[in-house]
Design an enzyme around this catalytic site. Structure first.
Site, PDB file in Angstrom:
ATOM      1  N   ARG A   1     -57.059   0.340  10.920  1.00 34.75           N
ATOM      2  CA  ARG A   1     -57.161   1.780  10.689  1.00 34.75           C
ATOM      3  C   ARG A   1     -58.160   2.067   9.571  1.00 34.75           C
ATOM      4  NH1 ARG A   1     -51.619   5.244  10.418  1.00 34.75           N
ATOM      5  NH2 ARG A   1     -52.703   6.138   8.638  1.00 34.75           N
TER       6      ARG A   1
ATOM      7  N   LYS B   1     -41.967   5.075   8.557  1.00 38.74           N
ATOM      8  CA  LYS B   1     -41.473   6.387   9.018  1.00 38.74           C
ATOM      9  C   LYS B   1     -41.984   6.732  10.412  1.00 38.74           C
ATOM     10  CE  LYS B   1     -44.828   9.045   6.366  1.00 38.74           C
ATOM     11  NZ  LYS B   1     -45.758   9.466   7.411  1.00 38.74           N
TER      12      LYS B   1
ATOM     13  N   ARG C   1     -53.722   6.805  -1.268  1.00 36.29           N
ATOM     14  CA  ARG C   1     -52.719   7.534  -0.485  1.00 36.29           C
ATOM     15  C   ARG C   1     -51.342   7.406  -1.115  1.00 36.29           C
ATOM     16  NH1 ARG C   1     -53.722   4.242   4.215  1.00 36.29           N
ATOM     17  NH2 ARG C   1     -52.146   5.266   5.472  1.00 36.29           N
TER      18      ARG C   1
ATOM     19  N   ARG D   1     -46.350  17.974   3.218  1.00 29.89           N
ATOM     20  CA  ARG D   1     -46.717  16.871   2.340  1.00 29.89           C
ATOM     21  C   ARG D   1     -46.895  17.314   0.890  1.00 29.89           C
ATOM     22  NH1 ARG D   1     -49.051  12.909   5.913  1.00 29.89           N
ATOM     23  NH2 ARG D   1     -50.023  11.171   4.860  1.00 29.89           N
TER      24      ARG D   1
ATOM     25  N   ARG E   1     -50.861  -4.166   8.405  1.00 36.69           N
ATOM     26  CA  ARG E   1     -51.258  -3.253   9.472  1.00 36.69           C
ATOM     27  C   ARG E   1     -52.789  -3.163   9.539  1.00 36.69           C
ATOM     28  NH1 ARG E   1     -49.149   2.845   9.250  1.00 36.69           N
ATOM     29  NH2 ARG E   1     -50.894   3.184   7.867  1.00 36.69           N
TER      30      ARG E   1
HETATM   31  P1  AMP Z   1     -50.472   9.791   8.025  1.00 42.25           P
HETATM   32  O1  AMP Z   1     -50.607   9.047   9.308  1.00 42.25           O
HETATM   33  O2  AMP Z   1     -49.289  10.735   8.001  1.00 42.25           O
HETATM   34  O3  AMP Z   1     -50.481   8.889   6.830  1.00 42.25           O
HETATM   35  O4  AMP Z   1     -51.752  10.732   7.914  1.00 42.25           O
HETATM   36  C1  AMP Z   1     -53.070  10.201   7.907  1.00 42.25           C
HETATM   37  C2  AMP Z   1     -54.012  11.151   7.188  1.00 42.25           C
HETATM   38  O5  AMP Z   1     -54.049  12.420   7.856  1.00 42.25           O
HETATM   39  C3  AMP Z   1     -53.626  11.481   5.751  1.00 42.25           C
HETATM   40  O6  AMP Z   1     -54.033  10.496   4.829  1.00 42.25           O
HETATM   41  C4  AMP Z   1     -54.349  12.807   5.549  1.00 42.25           C
HETATM   42  O7  AMP Z   1     -55.724  12.609   5.376  1.00 42.25           O
HETATM   43  C5  AMP Z   1     -54.154  13.482   6.896  1.00 42.25           C
HETATM   44  N1  AMP Z   1     -52.896  14.257   6.917  1.00 42.25           N
HETATM   45  C6  AMP Z   1     -51.775  13.993   7.673  1.00 42.25           C
HETATM   46  N2  AMP Z   1     -50.825  14.898   7.442  1.00 42.25           N
HETATM   47  C7  AMP Z   1     -51.327  15.757   6.518  1.00 42.25           C
HETATM   48  C8  AMP Z   1     -50.808  16.908   5.857  1.00 42.25           C
HETATM   49  N3  AMP Z   1     -49.556  17.333   6.079  1.00 42.25           N
HETATM   50  N4  AMP Z   1     -51.615  17.545   4.965  1.00 42.25           N
HETATM   51  C9  AMP Z   1     -52.863  17.121   4.747  1.00 42.25           C
HETATM   52  N5  AMP Z   1     -53.417  16.040   5.302  1.00 42.25           N
HETATM   53  C10 AMP Z   1     -52.658  15.357   6.193  1.00 42.25           C
END
Ligand code: AMP
Length: 200
Positions: free
Chosen positions: A138, A18, A149, A93, A132
């Site tokens: 990461r 995404k 996750r 989310r 990745r």
């Molecule tokens: P992502 O790159 O979107 O997978 O985000 C990485 C991490 O950032 C997630 O695993 C959460 O710890 C935090 N995070 C990102 N977006 C949100 C959100 N909308 N609500 C809460 N935590 C978030």
């Protein structure tokens, strides 16, 4: 008919691509990507107060509080470049964040125009995320954090699609294929809703 606003959300499990597709779609429409994950990662890298607050939470694959995340998104969407439109990636989310966003947008007389759901089987997501992890290292791409996750995605994030589904704005896109194939599928779905980039 061509729509003038372009307020999009892209939703999919971690590893669905995404982030990559979001950037491509946003570039086509000349709108910014608003990725909460990217904002948190940039703050962690720069060692800001926000970064220090969220470092351990994101590394463990847990969600940052709705309050903190909501504030961040409101501030970002208030900036000039996001007025003609935006593509949200990673926010909302969960159901509480959906309510928060919808209320914020309604206050501006706006709403989301389209929700792109990238459909990728869990096994494929895990494979892509492991790859990745080797390439980018990461902090939240350990086996344990990846599984955690994906569990949170299935439990908390997937249900938001039902909320937007009731409004008839969700397009479910097959997320397995080449990058170009998937981009074309998304662009076709948006075109069917009357969203075509100005230059196309
Ligand atoms: P992502 O790159 O979107 O997978 O985000 C990485 C991490 O950032 C997630 O695993 C959460 O710890 C935090 N995070 C990102 N977006 C949100 C959100 N909308 N609500 C809460 N935590 C978030």
């Amino acid at each position: 008919m061509t729509n003038t606003s372009a307020r999009f959300l892209i939703v999919g499990p971690q590893g669905s691509g995404k982030g990559t597709q979001g950037v491509r779609i946003a570039e086509s429409f000349g709108i910014p990507v608003v990725s909460t994950g990217d904002i948190f990662r940039a703050n962690i890298k720069e060692g800001t107060d926000l970064g220090k607050k969220v470092q351990a939470i994101t590394a463990a694959g847990n969600l940052v509080s709705d309050e903190l995340t909501g504030e961040l998104v409101r501030d970002r969407l208030a900036q000039n470049d996001a007025q003609p439109g935006f593509l949200l990636d990673g926010y909302p989310r969960n159901r509480a964040q959906v309510a928060h966003l919808d209320e914020f947008l309604a206050g501006r007389g706006e709403e989301l125009d389209a929700v792109i759901e990238l459909d990728v089987p869990r096994a494929e997501s895990i494979e892509r995320l492991s790859l990745r992890a080797q390439e980018q290292g990461r902090a939240d791409d350990t086996d344990e954090a990846i599984a955690h996750r994906l569990d949170i995605y299935e439990r908390e994030t997937a249900p938001i699609l039902a909320v937007y589904g009731e409004k008839g704005i969700v397009d479910k896109i097959d997320g397995v294929g080449s990058l170009d194939e998937i981009t074309a599928r998304i662009m076709d779905a948006l075109a069917a809703r009357g969203f075509t980039p100005a230059t196309a």
